[in-house]
Design an enzyme around this catalytic site. Structure first.
Site, short mmCIF file in Angstrom:
data_model
loop_
_atom_site.label_atom_id
_atom_site.label_comp_id
_atom_site.label_asym_id
_atom_site.label_seq_id
_atom_site.Cartn_x
_atom_site.Cartn_y
_atom_site.Cartn_z
N ASN A 1 1.73 4.66 7.76
CA ASN A 1 1.25 3.22 6.54
C ASN A 1 2.18 2.29 7.32
O ASN A 1 1.55 0.83 7.27
CB ASN A 1 1.19 2.97 4.96
CG ASN A 1 1.81 1.91 4.12
OD1 ASN A 1 1.25 1.87 4.63
ND2 ASN A 1 2.53 1.85 4.39
N TYR B 1 -17.07 -10.52 1.62
CA TYR B 1 -17.56 -9.32 1.40
C TYR B 1 -18.29 -8.86 -0.57
O TYR B 1 -18.02 -10.02 -1.01
CB TYR B 1 -15.97 -9.08 0.36
CG TYR B 1 -14.50 -8.69 1.18
CD1 TYR B 1 -14.23 -9.82 2.36
CD2 TYR B 1 -13.47 -7.77 1.42
CE1 TYR B 1 -13.62 -9.54 2.98
CE2 TYR B 1 -13.00 -7.19 2.00
CZ TYR B 1 -12.31 -8.06 3.50
OH TYR B 1 -11.21 -8.04 4.05
N ILE C 1 0.50 -1.11 -0.40
CA ILE C 1 -0.05 0.49 0.03
C ILE C 1 0.38 1.09 0.42
O ILE C 1 0.58 1.95 -0.51
CB ILE C 1 -1.15 0.03 1.24
CG1 ILE C 1 -2.32 -1.18 1.31
CG2 ILE C 1 -1.41 1.19 1.85
CD1 ILE C 1 -3.11 -1.13 2.59
N VAL D 1 10.37 2.09 11.91
CA VAL D 1 9.50 3.84 13.01
C VAL D 1 10.44 3.38 14.57
O VAL D 1 9.09 4.04 15.28
CB VAL D 1 7.92 3.36 12.50
CG1 VAL D 1 7.90 3.70 11.01
CG2 VAL D 1 7.65 1.75 12.76
N TYR E 1 -3.20 -7.37 16.61
CA TYR E 1 -3.00 -6.44 15.59
C TYR E 1 -3.96 -5.44 15.70
O TYR E 1 -4.28 -4.33 15.39
CB TYR E 1 -3.18 -7.30 14.63
CG TYR E 1 -3.33 -6.73 12.81
CD1 TYR E 1 -2.40 -5.68 12.28
CD2 TYR E 1 -4.24 -6.21 11.95
CE1 TYR E 1 -2.43 -5.39 11.35
CE2 TYR E 1 -4.26 -6.21 11.14
CZ TYR E 1 -3.39 -5.41 10.88
OH TYR E 1 -3.60 -4.57 9.00
N LYS F 1 -4.67 -1.09 15.84
CA LYS F 1 -5.42 -0.91 15.33
C LYS F 1 -6.48 0.15 15.57
O LYS F 1 -6.66 1.17 15.28
CB LYS F 1 -5.92 -1.40 13.94
CG LYS F 1 -4.72 -2.02 13.45
CD LYS F 1 -3.92 -1.24 12.41
CE LYS F 1 -3.08 -1.32 11.27
NZ LYS F 1 -2.20 -0.85 10.53
N THR G 1 -1.24 -7.41 -1.21
CA THR G 1 -0.23 -7.04 -0.96
C THR G 1 0.42 -8.14 -0.31
O THR G 1 0.41 -9.04 -0.02
CB THR G 1 0.04 -5.49 0.03
OG1 THR G 1 -0.76 -6.13 1.52
CG2 THR G 1 -0.86 -4.37 -0.15
P1 NDP Z 1 3.04 -4.92 3.25
O1 NDP Z 1 3.98 -5.49 4.36
O2 NDP Z 1 3.10 -4.78 2.12
O3 NDP Z 1 4.22 -3.24 3.68
C1 NDP Z 1 4.37 -2.98 4.90
C2 NDP Z 1 5.23 -2.07 5.11
O4 NDP Z 1 5.80 -1.41 6.16
C3 NDP Z 1 6.62 -2.07 4.22
O5 NDP Z 1 6.87 -1.19 3.24
C4 NDP Z 1 7.30 -2.59 5.25
O6 NDP Z 1 8.65 -2.40 4.50
C5 NDP Z 1 7.23 -1.49 6.46
N1 NDP Z 1 7.69 -1.97 7.44
C6 NDP Z 1 7.71 -2.60 8.23
N2 NDP Z 1 7.42 -2.79 9.62
C7 NDP Z 1 8.53 -1.62 9.21
C8 NDP Z 1 9.18 -0.55 10.84
N3 NDP Z 1 9.55 -1.08 11.62
N4 NDP Z 1 9.79 0.73 10.27
C9 NDP Z 1 9.34 0.85 9.00
N5 NDP Z 1 8.89 0.46 7.88
C10 NDP Z 1 8.45 -1.00 8.68
O7 NDP Z 1 1.66 -5.05 4.17
P2 NDP Z 1 0.77 -3.45 3.40
O8 NDP Z 1 1.44 -2.59 2.22
O9 NDP Z 1 -0.37 -4.87 3.38
O10 NDP Z 1 0.08 -2.75 4.42
C11 NDP Z 1 -0.07 -1.31 4.30
C12 NDP Z 1 -0.16 -1.10 6.21
O11 NDP Z 1 -1.18 -1.17 5.90
C13 NDP Z 1 0.15 -1.79 7.44
O12 NDP Z 1 -0.31 -0.72 8.69
C14 NDP Z 1 -0.67 -2.67 7.63
O13 NDP Z 1 -1.24 -3.07 8.17
C15 NDP Z 1 -2.29 -1.70 6.67
N6 NDP Z 1 -3.52 -3.14 6.16
C16 NDP Z 1 -2.88 -3.42 4.60
C17 NDP Z 1 -3.92 -4.86 4.62
C18 NDP Z 1 -4.16 -5.94 3.44
O14 NDP Z 1 -5.16 -7.00 3.83
N7 NDP Z 1 -2.73 -5.95 3.08
C19 NDP Z 1 -5.74 -4.60 5.20
C20 NDP Z 1 -5.69 -3.11 6.34
C21 NDP Z 1 -4.57 -2.70 6.73
P3 NDP Z 1 10.18 -3.06 5.15
O15 NDP Z 1 9.81 -4.63 5.37
O16 NDP Z 1 11.35 -2.95 4.43
O17 NDP Z 1 10.61 -2.16 6.79
#
Ligand code: NDP
Length: 251
Positions: free
Chosen positions: A90, A211, A18, A64, A156, A160, A191
């Site tokens: 995010n 859904y 995302i 983060v 989780y 949230k 994702t």
């Molecule tokens: P991904 O696992 O695809 O991406 C997660 C992102 O967060 C990556 O860029 C990762 O980069 C980064 N990240 C994780 N931990 C850290 C950290 N400690 N510091 C900095 N960056 C971090 O997940 P999504 O894109 O699916 O999720 C993005 C957001 O959307 C999240 O908050 C998730 O909870 C939320 N979400 C996702 C859903 C889904 O179905 N996919 C549904 C609802 C919400 P890196 O690993 O390099 O640190």
């Protein structure tokens, strides 16, 4: 269209899923964007795909969970682009498939440290820059797990749910300073986080049965909602909770 022309945004977790879609959408709409994440190779990939030549995207590696990184990331944005208009919180991790009594303390603490305290750290670092100019937009990426009960998501969902509450307080505390804060609550999005589920139809199909629009969401669809909230089009929108879930929570 250039709905973010001249704006500067910081997107945490901008190297996948995302966050990557948000970064690409924002650059397309005219913003300068800094992306963060722990994996430098994925940061480099996104910068390459956006096109380093356009000079409006930088990558800042870090977690983060590290307050030094949070402060350094904001400082780097100011050094590179001069201002910070938009913060997208995010970055997040999932913790799925176990009931509460099966979680250890370290797992509980890790999820809260990234998904909730990480937002605190990044926002604390960014707000002073927004206060200086009397303007700013913060969008937090939450989940429908904060709105409805979903099995085996305890920590989780807790992270949230707290993020939704935090969003409302930030919105109220800084409204008079020109800073808006909203939260987006996606359903299941295609994702890397959802990849294990997507690879297993036996698990995925019963979930999709909840859904009304019977498919996963696309990262770009979430990015379009975030784009609106981050832009001046949403000038009177703050403290809001915005679901994007194919109707899952209204079924
Ligand atoms: P991904 O696992 O695809 O991406 C997660 C992102 O967060 C990556 O860029 C990762 O980069 C980064 N990240 C994780 N931990 C850290 C950290 N400690 N510091 C900095 N960056 C971090 O997940 P999504 O894109 O699916 O999720 C993005 C957001 O959307 C999240 O908050 C998730 O909870 C939320 N979400 C996702 C859903 C889904 O179905 N996919 C549904 C609802 C919400 P890196 O690993 O390099 O640190």
């Amino acid at each position: 269209m250039s709905r973010l022309a001249g704006k500067v945004a910081l997107v945490t977790g901008g190297n996948a899923g995302i966050g990557e879609a948000i970064a690409k959408t924002f650059v397309r709409e005219g913003a300068a964007v800094a992306i963060t994440g722990r994996r430098p190779e994925e940061l480099d990939r996104v910068v390459r795909e956006i096109g380093p030549h356009i000079g409006r995207v930088i990558a800042i590696a870090g977690s983060v969970t590290d307050d030094g990184h949070a402060r350094a990331a904001v400082a780097r944005v100011i050094q590179q682009f001069g201002v910070l208009d938009i913060l997208i919180n995010n970055a997040g991790i999932g913790e799925f498939g176990r009931r509460l009594h099966e979680l250890d303390d370290a797992t509980w603490a890790r999820v809260l440290d990234i998904n909730l305290t990480g937002v605190f750290r990044m926002t604390r670092a960014a707000v002073p820059e927004m206060l200086k100019r009397g303007r700013g937009a913060i969008v937090n990426i939450s989940s429908i797990a904060s709105l409805v009960g979903i099995p085996c998501l305890s920590v989780y969902a807790a992270s949230k749910g707290a993020l939704d509450a935090l969003t409302r307080t930030i919105a109220i505390d800084y409204a008079k300073d020109g800073i808006r804060c909203n939260v987006v609550n996606p359903g299941l999005i295609a994702t890397p986080m959802a990849a294990p589920l997507m690879a297993n139809p036996e698990q995925l199909d019963p979930i999709l049965a909840h859904y009304p629009i019977r498919r996963l969401g696309k990262p770009e669809e979430v990015a379009d909602m975030v784009l609106y909230l981050a832009s001046d089009e949403a000038a009177w929108v703050t403290g809001g909770t915005f679901t994007i879930d194919g109707g899952m929570t209204v079924w």
